[in-house]
Design an enzyme around this catalytic site. Structure first.
Site, short mmCIF file in Angstrom:
data_model
loop_
_atom_site.label_atom_id
_atom_site.label_comp_id
_atom_site.label_asym_id
_atom_site.label_seq_id
_atom_site.Cartn_x
_atom_site.Cartn_y
_atom_site.Cartn_z
N ASP A 297 -8.31 -9.42 3.88
CA ASP A 297 -8.06 -8.27 4.75
C ASP A 297 -9.08 -8.14 5.88
O ASP A 297 -9.96 -7.29 5.79
CB ASP A 297 -8.05 -6.99 3.90
CG ASP A 297 -7.43 -5.82 4.64
OD1 ASP A 297 -7.09 -5.98 5.81
OD2 ASP A 297 -7.29 -4.76 4.01
N GLU B 248 -12.70 -2.53 11.94
CA GLU B 248 -12.74 -1.76 10.71
C GLU B 248 -13.80 -2.29 9.74
O GLU B 248 -14.46 -1.52 9.05
CB GLU B 248 -11.35 -1.81 10.05
CG GLU B 248 -11.28 -1.16 8.69
CD GLU B 248 -9.90 -1.27 8.04
OE1 GLU B 248 -8.98 -1.83 8.68
OE2 GLU B 248 -9.74 -0.80 6.91
N GLU C 256 0.82 -1.21 0.00
CA GLU C 256 0.00 0.00 0.00
C GLU C 256 0.86 1.26 0.00
O GLU C 256 0.60 2.21 0.72
CB GLU C 256 -0.95 0.00 1.20
CG GLU C 256 -1.89 -1.20 1.22
CD GLU C 256 -2.96 -1.14 2.29
OE1 GLU C 256 -2.65 -0.68 3.40
OE2 GLU C 256 -4.09 -1.55 2.01
O1 GCW Z 1 -7.24 -3.19 6.12
C1 GCW Z 1 -6.23 -2.32 5.75
C2 GCW Z 1 -6.56 -0.99 6.35
C3 GCW Z 1 -5.37 -0.05 6.31
C4 GCW Z 1 -4.19 -0.74 6.96
C5 GCW Z 1 -3.91 -2.02 6.22
C6 GCW Z 1 -2.75 -2.80 6.82
C7 GCW Z 1 -2.61 0.48 8.29
O2 GCW Z 1 -7.64 -0.43 5.68
O3 GCW Z 1 -5.71 1.12 7.02
O4 GCW Z 1 -3.05 0.11 7.02
O5 GCW Z 1 -5.03 -2.84 6.26
O6 GCW Z 1 -3.04 -3.76 7.52
O7 GCW Z 1 -1.61 -2.46 6.62
#
Ligand code: GCW
Length: 730
Positions: free
Chosen positions: A392, A420, A318
């Site tokens: 995720d 989340e 990311e």
């Molecule tokens: O699920 C995602 C989140 C991001 C997070 C990422 C990760 C901190 O939306 O906010 O980054 O995972 O785990 O690195």
């Protein structure tokens, strides 16, 4: 004045006095403040009278042998806990007496040394609790090989009383099954908590290190009570500034506060810190200047924090920098940092949550594709930290195939405590059941019974390090976690890290007893709500194996229609694969073939429509809307039924909670009731928005008796929640 009148006045005065005394008694008998959740599961409310008398007989004095800050913390907590539970101050004794609780290690306590207790096999952190006779006195001893074991033993004894178990005739031994039991805080240095729904970061960098908020100690107490022994202070999307002296001074202050409670601090390190902090033109892990820089940085950190735990690293994911920017592998990067920490006993926790812009394969496959080829290449003090599922932190995912695939690599578990993808802080969703499901899954790596739990606790591959971490859900809200019930997830994370085979129900029950009270009329309904709650979320958000349907960015609410984001695998439409004909993500050989990353037994089960099961159907298969399930219904009908069932489950939780009115203290009762009302609204929103959208694809009528969405699809699509909390970039 006539006698009679005088008498009357005296009587009035006496009544007044009685009233006053009565009022004073009431005030003293009640907590000074209304319960608001601050005390978590460490409320230490008085146990009922008959039981209290029994406990008092076994808890007359505390005989703490040892002078370390950890023994002092243990003894202090025991005294505090007993004072609340037993309604009286239990004094510290100097010698053995009837009803004494004796704390110590063979090194700190001559009495314990003299008893030659079977402490072998308990490690540094295990403990023994025994009821013994010493010099004619009945004594309860809490012994460990090291002070921290005694601390954990104290919390266990307190838990026994909190949950109203007997504390006579005890012979209990326990030790953690996992070495590193961690909470990862995604806290930015400006106190914004990424994916945080509980206020600002607990760490006030502005007033540290001079001001040491007592809350830091309460945080450490709570963690120690559930066996957490490592805290990553800052977000994995890290800012290199945390490695500068300005912050290290403050990190030291926190480490000093946490240390007596058996907790080490760790930092998320930015891979390109040597460049970001202006020292070097490169962060190439094979460049000697970079290696020297990290070694010097590690030495510097250990001067501030001699027991510093190590670095957590999110690299090449990311947009974060990583070794691949310099054409090196994850192993090159991790090993270089691990080398710098090794001489101090530190570790590198390297995250496997990676997906790169260059890699266009099914997101499911990417972590395995990048890490599996590196099997056997990581140093002993590197742990690869894998999210429970391959996508995720979704409400339901199958286990990540990396568990079981890398026997010569330390593989740690990463759960997300903060919700989340499960309704933020307002939805009641107990994650214990989700984690139990993940940990009990069988990888078949060494034949049947090779569960994820056994990979995580090290009993399957016998690697040198084991780890279970959770992305923390704490903030500076009075109730710590943003809601009363989210405290249960913090609690459960510790319990699963201590023993990955623990039962979610048993954990829920302990938590409910400690948090709400021991009355079965309270415990049973609350545990019932908790145990069904995560399935309810799955039902009203992503039933039948759907995943990642959340709105963009903040992930608050539904967005299954989204298909215009820059990366293919950011789009919900990519994940559900719905079209006019059918729905689901084909991960079998006819699709992305992600199932080949599992052991053949697992791949066969998930790959076959007859054995995949409803929970993972659309996770692994694309099927026509008219495909018939075991329930006898078509996928389309079943989807509507599940979405609707999810809403009904929330309604049922509200009814259950309403039935507890009057049994629960008013402030906490009202908060939960209010949040459940929000949850019902949002469950309905999820159901209606998803049904409206999927119906626009399937063009099929709703099954009989199921209400149509309240609005048309465009209405749901127009909802804009750009100010939802916890965003990545606020
Ligand atoms: O699920 C995602 C989140 C991001 C997070 C990422 C990760 C901190 O939306 O906010 O980054 O995972 O785990 O690195």
């Amino acid at each position: 004045m006539a006698d009679g009148a005088e008498e009357g006045m005296i009587m009035q005065a006496a009544t007044g006095l009685r009233l006053l005394l009565g009022l004073a008694f009431l005030l003293l008998a009640r907590p000074a403040f209304a319960e608001d959740g601050y005390d978590l599961w460490l409320r230490y409310q008085p146990v009922e009278a008959p039981a209290q008398a029994r406990y008092r007989a076994s808890a007359a004095t505390i005989l703490a042998q040892g002078t370390s800050p950890t023994v002092a913390a243990a003894a202090g907590e025991l005294q505090r806990g007993l004072a609340g539970l037993l309604g009286r101050q239990v004094p510290f004794g100097r010698q053995v007496a009837d009803g004494a609780i004796l704390l110590g290690t063979p090194a700190s306590s001559p009495l314990i040394r003299g008893l030659n207790l079977p402490l072998q096999g308990l490690g540094r952190e295990g403990f023994l609790i025994r009821s013994v006779a010493l010099g004619g006195c009945r004594v309860t001893l809490i012994a460990g090989n090291e002070d921290v074991g005694v601390l954990y033993g104290v919390f266990r004894l307190l838990r026994l009383i909190q949950t109203q178990q007997p504390i006579v005739g005890l012979d209990l031994r326990d030790a953690p099954h996992v070495q590193l039991r961690m909470l990862d805080h995604w806290d930015n240095l400006d106190r914004h908590v990424v994916r945080g729904y509980a206020g600002l970061s607990l760490w006030d960098w502005q007033t540290l290190p001079r001001f040491r908020d007592p809350r830091y100690t309460d945080y450490a107490r709570a963690d120690a009570s559930i066996g957490i022994n490592g805290i990553v202070l800052n977000n994995v999307n890290s800012n290199a500034d945390v490695l500068t002296p300005h912050f290290l001074e403050r990190v030291k202050a926190l480490a000093d506060i946490f240390r007596p409670w058996g907790i080490r601090v760790y930092l998320s390190a930015r891979f390109n810190a040597p460049m970001a902090l202006g020292a070097l033109p490169t962060a190439d892990p094979l460049d000697p200047r970079v290696q020297t820089w990290w070694r010097a940085k590690a030495d510097e950190i250990y001067r501030y924090v001699p027991d510093f735990g190590g670095f957590l690293v999110k690299a090449n994911s990311e947009g974060t920098p990583g070794p691949q920017d310099f054409h090196r592998t994850h192993a090159d990067g991790a090993n270089m940092m691990a080398e710098a920490l090794a001489q101090h006993g530190g570790v590198v926790i390297w995250r496997a949550f990676v997906y790169s812009a260059a890699n266009n394969e099914d997101r499911f496959r990417q972590a395995y594709s990048e890490f599996h080829p590196l099997e056997g290449q990581f140093r002993d003090n590197v742990i690869v930290q894998v999210k429970n599922g391959p996508i995720d932190f979704q409400p339901r995912e199958p286990f990540s195939p990396l568990f079981g695939a890398m026997p010569r690599t330390n593989i740690g578990m990463e759960f997300q405590v903060t919700k989340e993808y499960l309704g933020f802080n307002t939805h009641l969703a107990y994650l214990g059941t989700m984690w139990e499901e993940a940990l009990r899954a069988d990888t078949y790596a060494r034949g049947q019974g090779s569960t994820v739990a056994r990979v995580v606790d090290g009993s399957l591959f016998h690697g040198p390090r084991s780890l279970l971490a959770g992305v923390a859900n704490t903030g500076n809200d009075r109730n710590w976690s943003g809601s009363q019930f989210d405290q249960a997830n913090w609690y459960a994370l510790g319990r699963f890290a201590w023993d990955p085979n623990v039962s979610a129900r048993a954990v829920a029950e302990d938590w409910a007893r400690m948090t709400w009270g021991n009355d079965p009329a309270i415990v049973q309904p609350i545990v019932g709500m908790m145990m069904g709650s995560r399935q309810a979320v799955v039902d009203y958000m992503t039933p039948l194996g759907l995943h990642h349907l959340m709105a963009t960015g903040h992930h608050y609410g539904p967005g299954p229609w989204i298909d215009n984001l820059e990366r293919r695998d950011w789009n919900p439409a990519y994940f559900h694969g719905g079209n006019r004909e059918g729905i689901g993500f084909d991960r079998t050989a006819s699709g992305s073939n992600a199932i080949e990353q599992y052991a053949p037994e697992v791949a066969r089960r998930f790959g076959n429509l007859a054995t995949v099961g409803d929970d993972y159907l659309l996770f692994f298969h694309h099927v026509p809307w008219t495909y018939r399930l075991d329930t006898g219904r078509t996928v389309w009908d079943e989807l509507v039924v599940r979405y609707s069932r999810g809403v009904d489950e929330v309604r049922a939780m509200r009814r259950t909670w309403a039935g507890l009115a009057g049994r629960i203290d008013p402030q906490r009762y009202a908060e939960v009731a209010g949040f459940l009302a929000i949850q019902e609204d949002e469950a309905q929103w999820w159901r209606d928005a998803c049904i409206a959208y999927f119906q626009s694809l399937s063009r099929l009528p709703l099954p009989a008796g199921y209400a149509p969405p309240a609005h048309d699809l465009a209405w749901y699509q127009a909802i804009d929640n750009r100010y939802a909390p916890g965003r990545d970039q606020p």
